[in-house]
Scaffold this active site. Sequence first.
Site, mmCIF file in Angstrom:
data_model
loop_
_atom_site.group_PDB
_atom_site.id
_atom_site.type_symbol
_atom_site.label_atom_id
_atom_site.label_comp_id
_atom_site.label_asym_id
_atom_site.label_seq_id
_atom_site.Cartn_x
_atom_site.Cartn_y
_atom_site.Cartn_z
ATOM 1 N N GLY A 197 -67.892 -62.057 6.532
ATOM 2 C CA GLY A 197 -68.506 -60.953 6.270
ATOM 3 C C GLY A 197 -69.986 -61.345 5.896
ATOM 4 C CG HIS A 459 -95.553 -49.983 25.018
ATOM 5 N ND1 HIS A 459 -94.531 -50.633 25.507
ATOM 6 C CD2 HIS A 459 -96.619 -50.703 25.786
ATOM 7 C CE1 HIS A 459 -94.836 -51.790 26.245
ATOM 8 N NE2 HIS A 459 -96.184 -51.690 26.467
#
Length: 480
Positions: A197, A459
């Site tokens: 986990g 971007h």
Amino acid sequence: MAESYDVIIIGAGPGGYVAAIRSAQLGLKTAIVEREHLAGICSNWGCIPTKALLRSAEIMHYAEHAKDYGLTIEGKISADLKAVVERSRGIAARMNGGVGILMKKNKVDVIWGEAKITKPGEIVVAKTTKKPMEPQVPPPKNTKGEGTYSAKHIIIATGARPRALPGIEPDGKLIWTYFEAMTPPQMPKSLIVMGSGAIGIEFASFYRTMGVDVTVVELMANVMPVEDAEISKFAQKRFEKQGMKFILEAKVTKVEKGANSVTAHIETKDGKVEKLTADRLISAVGVQANIENIGLEAVGVVTERGVVKIDDYCRTSVPGIYAIGDVAGPPMLAHKAEHEGVVCVEKIAGLHPHPLDRLLVPGCTYCNPQVASVGLTEAKAKEKGYDIRVGRFPFVANGKAVALGEDQGLVKTVFDKKTGQLLGAHMVGAEVTELIQGFVVAMNLETTEEELMHTIFPHPTLSETMKESVLDAYGKALNI
């Protein structure tokens, strides 16, 4: 006569201290009881100090790969384990002190000791009997102490502790929990991690990056079994490329202790038992709620499967008594506890908060590569009967990822084909734990695929992978 409050919170972890602050903001006379450390396990022995360790490992990784970035570092790169641990503990102490300042700022009384509910509306605080983990930050100044206190509303926020399997109980020397794994006196040469986990895989990632031979034993068929299977498999391949080893669909049935090593008996799915010896073993098989010795049985608070049973507003079976965070059940995450604390207190104050939607609680694992997710996996969506569209976009096609030298990653989105509802988002790669919140916001606002497609992502950023994954689900991906 008992000192009286509007709200008393038992436990000063993320859920408890946030609930205390919000309670005070709403004009309620508030006190918080703590027996060991302000800010709880998360800031002292969990979320924050582990990230400090992982950051040290990340810097070491980059230093070892400096040539990939056109840089030369003269001499051998090595870790000063004592300094790495001291940095982590210093950050934990800073977080602890910060919560003390917040309590003072918001005029929340801090009561130091162990609280027990004696009847609805009343607690008795006794001297702390639990031995604290060392190093221990001293209690804040001007705290209240032992005695009887009354409150109209009592919130249980006692958290959780590492789960121990019979016969494989941690001893602090050879078998570790996350406590010992955070403060190793020396670096082991080999390590077995029992459980993959978030806790297990983060420590596996830290120790492997530090040069330790790491083997992870997992009962389920996939690493990080709560994650989408495709993301899990992608992450496992990256871990294995780093030299991590996995034994899946297997369990440790017995541990033999040597003078300075452990031998684990590992039973595989076909019933065969193999032995594996290592310097140390980390038991990371989950946590269990702290429901004992706080008076729940005496006042009739109902528990179920080891946690306190609550309704949508954190109310227990007894009027005036509430529970939040790990003690109230999964997902056992700090941010879920904080949100429950706010919901609980706002309801007490007569506001109209929305109940917590567990499906919208994000999960993050800070291994290398990072993993993050929210909502339904592809398998769960199908299981629930949805007709789905699935989008995928790899980091290798993202300019920012390539420029960073972090082109191994994947973003996956799951949509309801009928309505365009975003059902789930799953990510693996650099900094995805910082990206996932974009999808969490989208799901909270019930954003459709069309709205996501018409959103402009800057971007060059890693976030463009998120939009491209949405576009891909509808056959409109642009950069692949």
